[in-house]
Write a protein that holds these residues in place. Structure first.
Motif, mmCIF file in Angstrom:
data_model
loop_
_atom_site.group_PDB
_atom_site.id
_atom_site.type_symbol
_atom_site.label_atom_id
_atom_site.label_comp_id
_atom_site.label_asym_id
_atom_site.label_seq_id
_atom_site.Cartn_x
_atom_site.Cartn_y
_atom_site.Cartn_z
ATOM 1 N N TYR A 74 0.805 -1.214 0.000
ATOM 2 C CA TYR A 74 0.000 0.000 0.000
ATOM 3 C C TYR A 74 0.845 1.274 0.000
ATOM 4 N N GLY A 75 2.168 1.111 -0.046
ATOM 5 C CA GLY A 75 3.047 2.270 -0.129
ATOM 6 C C GLY A 75 3.516 2.816 1.195
ATOM 7 N N TYR A 76 3.346 2.064 2.305
ATOM 8 C CA TYR A 76 3.822 2.497 3.617
ATOM 9 C C TYR A 76 5.237 1.991 3.849
ATOM 10 N N VAL A 77 6.075 2.839 4.426
ATOM 11 C CA VAL A 77 7.421 2.433 4.833
ATOM 12 C C VAL A 77 7.434 2.261 6.347
ATOM 13 N N TYR A 78 7.876 1.083 6.793
ATOM 14 C CA TYR A 78 8.004 0.777 8.222
ATOM 15 C C TYR A 78 9.461 0.481 8.533
ATOM 16 N N ALA A 79 9.902 0.917 9.706
ATOM 17 C CA ALA A 79 11.248 0.566 10.170
ATOM 18 C C ALA A 79 11.262 0.664 11.689
ATOM 19 N N CYS A 119 6.508 9.919 12.485
ATOM 20 C CA CYS A 119 5.758 9.710 11.248
ATOM 21 C C CYS A 119 5.805 10.962 10.373
ATOM 22 N N ALA A 120 5.925 10.760 9.068
ATOM 23 C CA ALA A 120 5.794 11.842 8.089
ATOM 24 C C ALA A 120 5.175 11.250 6.830
ATOM 25 N N HIS A 121 4.607 12.100 6.005
ATOM 26 C CA HIS A 121 3.992 11.575 4.774
ATOM 27 C C HIS A 121 4.844 11.912 3.557
ATOM 28 N N MET A 122 4.785 11.017 2.577
ATOM 29 C CA MET A 122 5.641 11.118 1.403
ATOM 30 C C MET A 122 4.980 11.850 0.238
ATOM 31 N N ASP A 123 3.653 11.923 0.229
ATOM 32 C CA ASP A 123 2.983 12.521 -0.923
ATOM 33 C C ASP A 123 2.962 14.036 -0.843
ATOM 34 N N LEU A 150 7.557 5.562 10.540
ATOM 35 C CA LEU A 150 6.429 5.332 9.641
ATOM 36 C C LEU A 150 6.363 6.467 8.626
ATOM 37 N N PHE A 151 6.461 6.124 7.346
ATOM 38 C CA PHE A 151 6.269 7.078 6.268
ATOM 39 C C PHE A 151 5.022 6.654 5.492
ATOM 40 N N THR A 152 4.074 7.581 5.351
ATOM 41 C CA THR A 152 2.778 7.225 4.784
ATOM 42 C C THR A 152 2.562 7.851 3.411
ATOM 43 N N PRO A 153 1.727 7.220 2.588
ATOM 44 C CA PRO A 153 1.259 7.840 1.347
ATOM 45 C C PRO A 153 -0.075 8.545 1.582
ATOM 46 N N ASP A 154 -0.508 9.328 0.625
ATOM 47 C CA ASP A 154 -1.913 9.778 0.505
ATOM 48 C C ASP A 154 -2.437 10.626 1.651
#
Length: 422
Positions: A66-71, A87-91, A181-185
């Motif tokens: 779903y385009g989420y980055v986890y680490a 957490c930050a968003h990539m879009d 956590l890096f999120t899309p959308d």
């Protein structure tokens, strides 16, 4: 704390170079897409981040379908410490092009208006951006005038990545378990639709997606969507007298009912809410109006919906054969309703800013973040500054020094949790 401050004096921050790379990757999300993520190109940045994290030594880093980055970074202290998520968003926003971004660093800013070279009509004026007055001597990053910059929220992404690099280069700096956590959308309101909180595995979270340095945001709008679906009466226009009831004209009259001096985005500020039409489509037979409803008091959203129904009923008195349907849907809620029960996560963030040499300011956001929804999903998640300004526009800018202070704040915050334990 003194040891950490000394380490920062000798640390080569990576946030600027990371940011300059990230903003050149087009990650614009699409509100009209039904896929997850809404655009596949968001994964292009996700893949870069995963590779960089693995190069730093974070083998747990991965990108999901779903385009989420986890680490995850394991704790380096013996005592039990709450796990925290950054957490930050990539879009980037659909409101302004994010393709072909050409970032420009303006060193040693001295208060001048900044003219962007690819379109000299785009000027970042000190009179319109008063926060620039606090940036004298700093290095300002802008786009070139034809696109947004992407500081919202790639500044936050770069700052978190810089903090990860710092922790791995300084393993003696204490921290508990850390989730990344890096999120899309996020920009289309779907940033947490497919997040796996079991995988995040944190007790507290912090989005790094705020504006002015030192700002800590513990309150957002509560938000609903609202639709008015109008069924008119279609007739051949040559024979329409006394029969036609145009859904387009009904929709236009409803829009005309909206107040202009209050309850609208252009006439409200601070803690004032609004009713805002964001889309209108239709024909003579059928039309639809989409609204967003916003207020810091959740109960006001029902009142706003009732107002729209009332205004529509007044309009329909002139159209006896037409019908309407109303649809009100929850989007997100004011995270203050939950965060008020978790004062320590706010106190720790303010202390982290003080350790970074900043004066913290508690603020309300006239908008929402992924943290709004994460908070109501069970992860209390206030919002920390990232240094982003003039979001969603060609005038967007960020300060190199503010990004570095955000990285310092992140590191100090994790150390505070390690010091205090449970």
């Amino acid at each position: 704390m003194t040891s950490i401050l000394q380490k920062f004096k000798n640390y080569s921050f990576s946030s600027t170079q990371r940011f300059l790379t990230y903003v050149q990757i087009d990650t614009q999300s699409d509100p009209n897409s039904s896929s997850s993520p809404t655009t596949e190109k968001q994964k292009d940045l996700g893949k870069v981040l995963v590779e960089e994290l693995k190069q730093l030594g974070v083998e747990s880093a991965h990108l999901d379908e779903y385009g989420y980055v986890y680490a995850h970074l394991p704790s380096n202290v013996f005592q039990k410490v709450p796990s925290i998520c950054f957490c930050a968003h990539m879009d980037t926003s659909p409101d302004c092009s994010g393709k072909g971004v050409k970032p420009i660093v303006h060193p040693n800013y001295q208060g001048q208006d900044i003219v962007l070279p690819d379109d000299p009509s785009v000027v970042i004026r000190l009179t319109e951006h008063p926060d620039l007055a606090e940036q004298i001597g700093h290095d300002i990053i802008t786009a070139s005038g034809t696109t947004l910059l992407g500081a919202d929220n790639k500044a936050g992404v770069a700052e978190i990545m810089d903090a990860v690099q710092f922790w791995l280069q300084h393993p003696d700096v204490p921290h508990g378990p850390i989730s990344i956590l890096f999120t899309p959308d996020e920009e289309v309101g779907r940033g947490t639709d497919h997040v796996d909180l079991n995988k995040v595995n944190a007790q507290f979270g912090y989005t790094i997606d705020g504006e002015k340095r030192g700002h800590l945001e513990n309150e957002t709008f509560s938000a609903d969507g609202f639709k008015i679906k109008i069924s008119g009466v279609s007739q051949h226009p040559g024979f329409a007298k006394g029969r036609m009831e145009s859904a387009i004209k009904i929709a236009s009259e409803i829009i005309a009912k909206l107040p202009k001096d209050h309850l609208s985005p252009e006439s409200t500020e601070k803690l004032e809410g609004f009713i805002h039409p964001v889309g209108i489509t239709g024909s003579v037979e059928y039309a639809e109006i989409e609204f967003i409803l916003r207020d810091f008091k959740t109960e006001k959203l029902s009142t706003f919906g009732e107002l729209l129904q009332s205004w529509t009923s007044e309009v329909l008195q002139s159209y006896p054969n037409s019908k309407v349907e109303f649809e009100q849907t929850e989007q997100y809620r004011n995270m203050h309703e939950v965060l008020v029960h978790h004062p320590k996560c706010l106190e720790n963030a303010m202390e982290a800013m003080r350790r970074a040499g900043l004066q913290p300011e508690m603020q309300s956001i006239r908008g929402g973040t992924d943290g709004s929804r994460l908070t109501f999903m069970g992860l209390p998640c206030p919002n920390i500054f990232a240094g982003e300004h003039a979001f969603h526009s060609k005038q967007e800018w960020v300060s190199v020094q503010d990004m570095q202070k955000a990285t310092e704040t992140i590191v100090h915050l994790a150390s505070i949790y390690a010091e205090k334990g449970t």
